[in-house]
Design a protein around this motif. Structure first.
Motif, mmCIF file in Angstrom:
data_model
loop_
_atom_site.group_PDB
_atom_site.id
_atom_site.type_symbol
_atom_site.label_atom_id
_atom_site.label_comp_id
_atom_site.label_asym_id
_atom_site.label_seq_id
_atom_site.Cartn_x
_atom_site.Cartn_y
_atom_site.Cartn_z
ATOM 1 N N GLY A 111 79.630 48.548 -72.076
ATOM 2 C CA GLY A 111 79.736 49.206 -70.786
ATOM 3 C C GLY A 111 78.667 50.243 -70.556
ATOM 4 O O GLY A 111 77.761 50.434 -71.379
ATOM 5 N N SER A 112 78.798 50.931 -69.423
ATOM 6 C CA SER A 112 77.831 51.968 -69.052
ATOM 7 C C SER A 112 78.495 52.955 -68.104
ATOM 8 O O SER A 112 79.502 52.639 -67.453
ATOM 9 C CB SER A 112 76.603 51.349 -68.374
ATOM 10 O OG SER A 112 76.975 50.740 -67.139
ATOM 11 N N THR A 113 77.908 54.134 -68.036
ATOM 12 C CA THR A 113 78.377 55.130 -67.078
ATOM 13 C C THR A 113 77.232 56.026 -66.656
ATOM 14 O O THR A 113 76.241 56.183 -67.386
ATOM 15 C CB THR A 113 79.533 55.967 -67.669
ATOM 16 O OG1 THR A 113 80.098 56.793 -66.634
ATOM 17 C CG2 THR A 113 79.058 56.876 -68.796
ATOM 18 N N VAL A 114 77.373 56.612 -65.460
ATOM 19 C CA VAL A 114 76.400 57.549 -64.911
ATOM 20 C C VAL A 114 77.125 58.854 -64.641
ATOM 21 O O VAL A 114 78.148 58.876 -63.947
ATOM 22 C CB VAL A 114 75.775 57.014 -63.603
ATOM 23 C CG1 VAL A 114 74.821 58.048 -63.014
ATOM 24 C CG2 VAL A 114 75.055 55.693 -63.857
ATOM 25 N N ALA B 277 76.472 62.891 -79.999
ATOM 26 C CA ALA B 277 75.809 61.586 -80.037
ATOM 27 C C ALA B 277 74.936 61.375 -78.808
ATOM 28 O O ALA B 277 73.826 60.831 -78.913
ATOM 29 C CB ALA B 277 76.844 60.476 -80.155
ATOM 30 N N VAL B 278 75.415 61.804 -77.649
ATOM 31 C CA VAL B 278 74.624 61.682 -76.422
ATOM 32 C C VAL B 278 73.328 62.468 -76.542
ATOM 33 O O VAL B 278 72.235 61.973 -76.225
ATOM 34 C CB VAL B 278 75.444 62.148 -75.200
ATOM 35 C CG1 VAL B 278 74.551 62.369 -73.983
ATOM 36 C CG2 VAL B 278 76.535 61.144 -74.881
ATOM 37 N N LEU B 279 73.403 63.709 -77.017
ATOM 38 C CA LEU B 279 72.204 64.532 -77.162
ATOM 39 C C LEU B 279 71.245 63.939 -78.197
ATOM 40 O O LEU B 279 70.034 63.913 -77.990
ATOM 41 C CB LEU B 279 72.590 65.953 -77.564
ATOM 42 C CG LEU B 279 73.275 66.795 -76.485
ATOM 43 C CD1 LEU B 279 73.617 68.170 -77.038
ATOM 44 C CD2 LEU B 279 72.390 66.934 -75.249
ATOM 45 N N ALA B 280 71.794 63.458 -79.306
ATOM 46 C CA ALA B 280 70.943 62.877 -80.349
ATOM 47 C C ALA B 280 70.240 61.624 -79.840
ATOM 48 O O ALA B 280 69.037 61.425 -80.079
ATOM 49 C CB ALA B 280 71.779 62.549 -81.583
ATOM 50 N N SER B 281 70.962 60.770 -79.125
ATOM 51 C CA SER B 281 70.366 59.551 -78.598
ATOM 52 C C SER B 281 69.280 59.856 -77.573
ATOM 53 O O SER B 281 68.201 59.247 -77.595
ATOM 54 C CB SER B 281 71.452 58.673 -77.968
ATOM 55 O OG SER B 281 70.873 57.542 -77.350
ATOM 56 N N ALA B 282 69.572 60.790 -76.682
ATOM 57 C CA ALA B 282 68.581 61.135 -75.661
ATOM 58 C C ALA B 282 67.328 61.720 -76.292
ATOM 59 O O ALA B 282 66.201 61.462 -75.835
ATOM 60 C CB ALA B 282 69.196 62.120 -74.669
ATOM 61 N N HIS B 283 67.490 62.511 -77.358
ATOM 62 C CA HIS B 283 66.341 63.116 -78.030
ATOM 63 C C HIS B 283 65.521 62.073 -78.787
ATOM 64 O O HIS B 283 64.290 62.053 -78.714
ATOM 65 C CB HIS B 283 66.825 64.204 -78.990
ATOM 66 C CG HIS B 283 65.730 64.825 -79.793
ATOM 67 N ND1 HIS B 283 64.779 65.663 -79.238
ATOM 68 C CD2 HIS B 283 65.414 64.712 -81.130
ATOM 69 C CE1 HIS B 283 63.926 66.038 -80.177
ATOM 70 N NE2 HIS B 283 64.292 65.477 -81.328
ATOM 71 N N LEU C 18 76.105 54.301 -78.896
ATOM 72 C CA LEU C 18 75.663 54.518 -77.519
ATOM 73 C C LEU C 18 74.159 54.770 -77.462
ATOM 74 O O LEU C 18 73.531 55.170 -78.448
ATOM 75 C CB LEU C 18 76.436 55.679 -76.875
ATOM 76 C CG LEU C 18 76.372 57.061 -77.529
ATOM 77 C CD1 LEU C 18 75.108 57.834 -77.116
ATOM 78 C CD2 LEU C 18 77.603 57.882 -77.167
ATOM 79 N N SER C 19 73.618 54.527 -76.283
ATOM 80 C CA SER C 19 72.226 54.839 -75.978
ATOM 81 C C SER C 19 72.224 55.657 -74.693
ATOM 82 O O SER C 19 72.735 55.199 -73.665
ATOM 83 C CB SER C 19 71.412 53.555 -75.782
ATOM 84 O OG SER C 19 70.088 53.851 -75.361
ATOM 85 N N ALA C 20 71.680 56.865 -74.762
ATOM 86 C CA ALA C 20 71.788 57.798 -73.642
ATOM 87 C C ALA C 20 70.426 58.294 -73.175
ATOM 88 O O ALA C 20 69.463 58.344 -73.948
ATOM 89 C CB ALA C 20 72.657 58.990 -74.034
ATOM 90 N N GLN C 21 70.380 58.646 -71.912
ATOM 91 C CA GLN C 21 69.252 59.375 -71.337
ATOM 92 C C GLN C 21 69.803 60.600 -70.633
ATOM 93 O O GLN C 21 70.877 60.545 -70.031
ATOM 94 C CB GLN C 21 68.500 58.528 -70.311
ATOM 95 C CG GLN C 21 67.872 57.268 -70.844
ATOM 96 C CD GLN C 21 67.120 56.526 -69.747
ATOM 97 O OE1 GLN C 21 65.975 56.822 -69.426
ATOM 98 N NE2 GLN C 21 67.799 55.553 -69.156
ATOM 99 N N THR D 233 72.989 59.353 -68.432
ATOM 100 C CA THR D 233 73.398 57.958 -68.327
ATOM 101 C C THR D 233 73.545 57.407 -69.742
ATOM 102 O O THR D 233 72.812 57.804 -70.646
ATOM 103 C CB THR D 233 72.377 57.103 -67.551
ATOM 104 O OG1 THR D 233 71.155 57.017 -68.302
ATOM 105 C CG2 THR D 233 72.086 57.703 -66.185
ATOM 106 N N LEU D 234 74.502 56.502 -69.918
ATOM 107 C CA LEU D 234 74.634 55.904 -71.239
ATOM 108 C C LEU D 234 75.174 54.494 -71.185
ATOM 109 O O LEU D 234 75.966 54.151 -70.301
ATOM 110 C CB LEU D 234 75.502 56.762 -72.164
ATOM 111 C CG LEU D 234 76.938 57.085 -71.780
ATOM 112 C CD1 LEU D 234 77.820 57.143 -73.015
ATOM 113 C CD2 LEU D 234 76.992 58.451 -71.094
ATOM 114 N N GLN D 235 74.691 53.690 -72.103
ATOM 115 C CA GLN D 235 75.278 52.406 -72.431
ATOM 116 C C GLN D 235 76.056 52.594 -73.724
ATOM 117 O O GLN D 235 75.712 53.437 -74.552
ATOM 118 C CB GLN D 235 74.201 51.348 -72.656
ATOM 119 C CG GLN D 235 73.308 51.078 -71.460
ATOM 120 C CD GLN D 235 72.275 50.030 -71.814
ATOM 121 O OE1 GLN D 235 72.596 48.859 -71.995
ATOM 122 N NE2 GLN D 235 71.026 50.454 -71.922
#
Length: 377
Positions: free
Chosen positions: A251-254, A361-367, A217-220, A240-242
């Motif tokens: 896919g993606s979600t908000v 994973a979301v936190l790591a990607s956003a960072h 995933l790739s997150a902001q 947000t993430l892809q």
């Protein structure tokens, strides 16, 4: 037609009789009330409740239908009349109380997020497995009949090969700077808030319905209100993430807790080579089924649903079901598991651990501002 128990709450003539479910609740807030009602609907007994103070527990015992108020969580966990402990506290206390309950030989229902880190969630899941205890986490949107119907249609192949999923989970209860809650504080709620609190529900629903797993995933993340009248806020208001999955679905979600006018709007749409399905939690009686040549709405009707979905249709068509009905079904299935009847789709601590790994994973990607892998170990 639906039956009612002595509390006047709906039950189902299809649920088999089960032995006593003697439960106690740690936490005297809103979620504690939801759990207490579900225990009673399942035919269980609310032995007692503990709160942040003895006075808090005493003030809510009658409202919960609890036989008594415990002075603290330790006394509740140690009581021989308690077989199942429901942990409904702020997130930072989940691990301590859950591990103590498991060590005391109790089954556990723990609110989500299961823990404030994946390592702690893993310790909880390992402890439950080592003790051989039922340990569940309320990803209750799984218990909407129309969610089960979507799952069965994907399993049967009626939408073909799934290649795309998207959606959102939107709320507005933290929209304004003066809106505050313990979840905003990372020391109490954990390092992720919007994703950990509600994004975890969306991802659990995606993986449950499709039977597929997010592998990368790739997150902001965004903190809209960095000052809510106390210490600087470090937890996110928006994520947000892809993502990509094991089978190649993308896919993606908000995820947002600051979307004005949206109260609890969880939307999941899944597209395959033969059709699409969309579920909106704010319209839970319906499931949209789209095809190239026609589209339509499926209605929650136990006479026409698949057996897996009809099982959770607690009332006749036209008699709306909602969030509390999902929670009631979740606790009923937890009770059945305590009796040795492990029903399909019951979310366990393994699912709570899965959500914790996704949150990390979301936190790591956003960072890092890059794609990261999501593992299971």
């Amino acid at each position: 037609m639906a039956l009612t128990d002595s509390t006047g709450l709906a039950g189902s003539r299809h649920d088999p009789p089960v032995s006593g479910y003697r439960a106690a609740i740690i936490g005297a807030g809103f979620m504690g009330r939801v759990h207490a009602r579900a225990i009673r609907v399942a035919g269980g007994h609310v032995v007692g409740v503990s709160g942040s103070t003895p006075d808090r527990a005493a003030a809510t015992a009658a409202e919960f239908g609890a036989a008594r108020a415990f002075p603290d969580a330790a006394a509740l966990i140690a009581d021989d009349e308690v077989d199942v402990v429901h942990v409904c506290t702020p997130n930072h206390l989940h691990t301590e109380f859950t591990l103590a309950a498991l060590a005391a030989g109790k089954h556990v229902v723990c609110e989500k997020p299961l823990a404030t880190s994946a390592d702690a969630a893993a310790a909880m899941a390992d402890a439950a497995a080592a003790r051989g205890k039922v340990a569940t986490v309320p990803f209750v949107y799984r218990f909407h009949p129309m969610v089960r119907e979507a799952r069965e249609r994907i399993r049967s192949g009626s939408v073909g090969t799934v290649h795309l999923a998207h959606g959102s989970y939107l709320q507005d209860w933290l929209l304004r700077p003066e809106d505050d809650n313990w979840r905003v504080d990372a020391a109490l709620g954990g390092p992720t808030r919007a994703f950990g609190d509600i994004g975890s529900h969306w991802c659990d629903l995606l993986e449950f319905v499709t039977g597929d797993r997010i592998t990368g995933l790739s997150a902001q993340t965004v903190t809209v209100n960095g000052n809510r009248g106390g210490p600087p806020v470090t937890t996110e208001d928006i994520a947000t993430l892809q993502f990509a999955t094991a089978t190649g679905m993308v896919g993606s979600t908000v995820i947002s807790q600051v979307s004005a006018g949206r109260k609890n709007r969880l939307l999941l749409e899944i597209s395959g080579t033969e059709g699409s399905l969309a579920f909106d939690q704010e319209q839970p009686e319906l499931l949209w089924h789209g095809r190239r040549d026609h589209s339509g709405l499926l209605i929650r009707d136990p006479q026409t649903l698949s057996p897996a979905a009809a099982r959770y249709a607690r009332t006749p068509a036209g008699h709306a079901q909602g969030y509390q009905d999902c929670f009631d079904a979740f606790v009923a299935d937890t009770r059945a598991a305590v009796d040795g009847d492990h029903r399909d789709g019951l979310p366990t601590f393994d699912d709570g651990l899965r959500a914790a790994r996704l949150a990390d994973a979301v936190l790591a990607s956003a960072h890092k501002r890059e794609w990261v892998a999501v593992g299971d170990d």
